[in-house]
Design a protein around this motif. Structure first.
Motif, mmCIF file in Angstrom:
data_model
loop_
_atom_site.group_PDB
_atom_site.id
_atom_site.type_symbol
_atom_site.label_atom_id
_atom_site.label_comp_id
_atom_site.label_asym_id
_atom_site.label_seq_id
_atom_site.Cartn_x
_atom_site.Cartn_y
_atom_site.Cartn_z
ATOM 1 N N UNK A 1 0.837 -1.207 0.000
ATOM 2 C CA UNK A 1 0.000 0.000 0.000
ATOM 3 C C UNK A 1 0.868 1.252 0.000
ATOM 4 N N UNK A 2 2.009 1.178 0.669
ATOM 5 C CA UNK A 2 2.925 2.321 0.718
ATOM 6 C C UNK A 2 3.482 2.620 -0.681
ATOM 7 N N UNK A 3 3.941 1.594 -1.390
ATOM 8 C CA UNK A 3 4.474 1.796 -2.734
ATOM 9 C C UNK A 3 3.370 2.280 -3.672
ATOM 10 N N UNK A 4 2.164 1.728 -3.521
ATOM 11 C CA UNK A 4 1.032 2.181 -4.337
ATOM 12 C C UNK A 4 0.772 3.671 -4.158
ATOM 13 N N UNK A 5 0.779 4.114 -2.931
ATOM 14 C CA UNK A 5 0.560 5.523 -2.631
ATOM 15 C C UNK A 5 1.665 6.389 -3.249
ATOM 16 N N UNK A 6 2.894 5.881 -3.157
ATOM 17 C CA UNK A 6 4.041 6.651 -3.662
ATOM 18 C C UNK A 6 4.055 6.739 -5.188
ATOM 19 N N UNK A 7 3.720 5.642 -5.860
ATOM 20 C CA UNK A 7 3.746 5.664 -7.323
ATOM 21 C C UNK A 7 2.652 6.588 -7.872
ATOM 22 N N UNK A 8 1.515 6.632 -7.203
ATOM 23 C CA UNK A 8 0.459 7.551 -7.613
ATOM 24 C C UNK A 8 0.922 8.992 -7.434
ATOM 25 N N UNK A 9 1.585 9.279 -6.318
ATOM 26 C CA UNK A 9 2.095 10.631 -6.075
ATOM 27 C C UNK A 9 3.103 11.033 -7.143
ATOM 28 N N UNK A 10 3.965 10.102 -7.530
ATOM 29 C CA UNK A 10 4.962 10.394 -8.562
ATOM 30 C C UNK A 10 4.293 10.677 -9.908
ATOM 31 N N UNK A 11 3.362 9.825 -10.294
ATOM 32 C CA UNK A 11 2.687 10.017 -11.579
ATOM 33 C C UNK A 11 1.878 11.308 -11.600
ATOM 34 N N UNK A 12 1.221 11.605 -10.504
ATOM 35 C CA UNK A 12 0.417 12.827 -10.455
ATOM 36 C C UNK A 12 1.289 14.051 -10.659
ATOM 37 N N UNK A 13 2.445 14.063 -10.027
ATOM 38 C CA UNK A 13 3.359 15.199 -10.148
ATOM 39 C C UNK A 13 3.951 15.280 -11.558
ATOM 40 N N UNK A 14 4.343 14.133 -12.098
ATOM 41 C CA UNK A 14 4.929 14.109 -13.438
ATOM 42 C C UNK A 14 3.895 14.483 -14.493
ATOM 43 N N UNK A 15 2.680 13.986 -14.345
ATOM 44 C CA UNK A 15 1.615 14.270 -15.311
ATOM 45 C C UNK A 15 1.266 15.754 -15.324
ATOM 46 N N UNK A 16 1.268 16.381 -14.165
ATOM 47 C CA UNK A 16 0.996 17.817 -14.091
ATOM 48 C C UNK A 16 1.997 18.599 -14.949
ATOM 49 N N UNK A 17 3.248 18.201 -14.880
ATOM 50 C CA UNK A 17 4.286 18.918 -15.622
ATOM 51 C C UNK A 17 4.257 18.581 -17.125
ATOM 52 N N UNK A 18 3.983 17.310 -17.457
ATOM 53 C CA UNK A 18 3.915 16.963 -18.890
ATOM 54 C C UNK A 18 2.755 17.689 -19.560
ATOM 55 N N UNK A 19 1.653 17.861 -18.833
ATOM 56 C CA UNK A 19 0.517 18.590 -19.391
ATOM 57 C C UNK A 19 0.882 20.053 -19.668
ATOM 58 N N UNK A 20 1.634 20.660 -18.754
ATOM 59 C CA UNK A 20 2.070 22.043 -18.948
ATOM 60 C C UNK A 20 2.944 22.180 -20.190
ATOM 61 N N UNK A 21 3.779 21.168 -20.429
ATOM 62 C CA UNK A 21 4.740 21.236 -21.531
ATOM 63 C C UNK A 21 4.214 20.615 -22.818
ATOM 64 N N UNK A 22 2.939 20.188 -22.793
ATOM 65 C CA UNK A 22 2.310 19.556 -23.952
ATOM 66 C C UNK A 22 3.078 18.315 -24.402
ATOM 67 N N UNK A 23 3.576 17.570 -23.426
ATOM 68 C CA UNK A 23 4.150 16.251 -23.666
ATOM 69 C C UNK A 23 3.120 15.214 -23.249
ATOM 70 N N UNK A 24 3.261 13.981 -23.738
ATOM 71 C CA UNK A 24 2.361 12.943 -23.256
ATOM 72 C C UNK A 24 3.115 11.996 -22.333
ATOM 73 N N UNK A 25 2.366 11.323 -21.487
ATOM 74 C CA UNK A 25 2.936 10.412 -20.499
ATOM 75 C C UNK A 25 2.300 9.040 -20.663
#
Length: 362
Positions: free
Chosen positions: A152-176
C-alpha cells in the motif's frame, strides 16, 4: 477480346464497390491505428536510427534512461539522442523517452517515497526532454520490493509520482505513458488510479512462457485477449482509448527436452534470425526441428492482434523491438501485409471511383 474486357471491367467495378462499402462501414467503427516501435540505443552499432523504417511508424520509443534513488536521471546511454530526435522529426515521427526497464527499475520505489526525490526526478526528466525536443515520456517501472505482495505504501508513492509528473507533462504539452504486465502476477502492483495521470497505458502482451515455464506460446491470442480484459476491468471501459497493445518481434526457442527453470534449454530468438533458418516463419507461429521447437508471432497471429486493436478503438500497437525485423525484406512484419480479411480500409485513402487497372492486351 472485347467480351473479356467487358467482363473484366465488370468484375473490377463490383470489387471496387465492395471495397468502398467496407471502407464506409469500417470508418464508422474504426480509427487509424498508431504503430509505435521501441528503439534500443545499446544496439546502434548494429542498427541505427538511419535504418529504422520511420515511414511505417508513428512514434519511436527510445530505450532507456533510468533514475537513481535520489531522483537523478541517468541518460548516459543516449549519446546520440539529438540525432535520433532530429531524424524522427524530419520524418514526422514523434519521439518518447523510456525510463526504467527490466534491469534499471529498482530505484523507483525508493525515489517515489520522498517528495524531494520525486520533485528532483520530475524536474530533471522534464528538463531533459525539453532540452532534446522529446515529445513524450514512457515510464517502464518493472521492480517491486516484494513481487508476491502488493505494498500500500508503494502504491501511494507511485500515484504521487505520476500525479506530479503528469501535471508537468501537461504544462509542456508532452504525453505520459506507462508499461504494464498483462496479468495479475505483476499487474496487481500498478494502482488503477494511475490511468488518471497518464495519456497511455501500454500492455506488454508477451513473455507468457520462457525459461521458467514448460514449453508453450509466450504471446498467443489468449494472453493478448486476457491481458486486455484484465486491464479494461481494472481501469474501466471508458479508458479503452488510452490502451496500446505491445507485440513481440521475437520468439522462444525450446529444446524438446526442456523442463521449467532450465536456462540451458530455452532462450529468446529474434524474428530476423528465425527467418534465416525457417522461411515459413513469416506465416507460421510454431517451427520444429528434430530437437527444438520455436514459438513466435507470425503475420497471421499479428494480423489477428491488429484487427482486435482496431475493433476496440485502442491507440495502436507498440513493437518490441523494431531492429528484430531488420533485413527481412518482403517478409517484414512491420510492413503489416496482412491477410485480406484482417485489413481495415480506414488505413488507406480509397477514391469514390476506384482506379481500374486494365491489362494492356485486354
Amino acid at each position: 477480346m472485347k467480351p473479356f474486357r467487358t467482363l473484366f471491367l465488370s468484375l473490377v467495378f463490383i470489387l471496387g464497390l465492395c471495397i468502398q462499402s467496407n471502407a464506409q462501414t469500417d470508418s464508422i467503427q474504426l480509427k487509424k491505428m498508431a504503430i509505435k516501435g521501441f528503439f534500443t540505443t545499446w544496439n546502434q552499432h548494429k542498427y541505427s536510427i538511419m535504418q529504422a523504417p520511420l515511414k511505417k511508424l508513428d512514434e519511436i520509443i527510445v530505450c532507456f534512461a533510468w533514475p537513481d534513488e535520489k531522483g537523478n536521471l541517468n541518460a548516459s546511454e543516449l549519446s546520440d539522442i539529438d540525432f535520433i530526435v532530429k531524424r524522427c522529426h524530419t520524418k514526422n515521427v514523434k519521439v518518447s523517452l523510456a525510463i526504467g526497464g527490466a534491469t534499471k527499475s529498482e530505484p523507483f520505489p525508493v525515489l517515489a517515497a520522498t517528495e524531494e526525490a520525486r520533485t528532483n526526478f520530475v524536474n530533471q526528466t522534464i528538463k531533459y526532454c525539453k532540452d532534446h525536443k522529446i515529445d513524450g515520456i514512457n515510464i517502464d517501472w518493472e521492480h517491486w520490493p516484494n513481487p508476491n505482495k502488493v505494498s500500500e505504501k508503494v502504491n501511494k508513492d507511485i500515484v504521487a509520482l505520476f500525479k506530479q509528473l503528469y501535471t508537468e507533462t501537461q504544462k509542456e504539452k508532452m504525453w505520459l505513458s506507462f508499461d504494464v504486465y498483462g496479468s495479475d502476477y505483476y499487474g496487481k502492483h500498478y494502482p488503477a488510479q494511475l490511468i488518471k495521470y497518464a495519456d497511455e497505458l501500454i500492455i506488454m502482451s508477451y513473455d507468457g512462457a520462457g525459461v521458467w515455464s514448460a514449453i508453450g506460446h509466450h504471446s498467443d491470442m489468449a494472453l493478448f485477449d486476457n491481458g486486455y480484459a484484465y486491464w479494461l476491468n481494472k481501469i474501466g471501459k471508458e479508458n479503452a482509448g488510452k490502451i496500446t497493445m505491445a507485440v513481440p518481434f521475437y520468439g522462444i526457442r525450446f529444446d524438446k527436452n526442456h523442463t521449467a527453470g532450465n536456462s540451458a534449454t530455452a532462450a529468446a530468438v529474434l524474428y530476423n534470425e528465425t527467418l534465416m533458418d525457417f522461411p515459413q516463419a513469416y506465416t507460421n507461429d510454431t517451427l520444429e526441428t528434430k530437437s527444438q521447437i520455436i514459438i513466435h508471432n507470425g503475420i497471421n497471429t499479428l494480423g489477428q492482434k491488429v484487427k482486435k486493436v482496431k475493433e476496440r478503438n485502442n491507440i495502436g500497437i507498440a513493437i518490441w523491438e523494431i531492429s528484430f525485423d531488420h533485413g527481412t525484406g518482403k517478409k517484414s512484419l512491420i510492413d503489416l501485409k496482412l491477410p485480406f480479411s484482417f485489413l481495415s480500409f480506414t488505413t488507406f485513402e480509397i477514391a469514390s471511383s476506384p482506379t481500374l487497372l486494365i491489362p494492356p492486351n485486354a
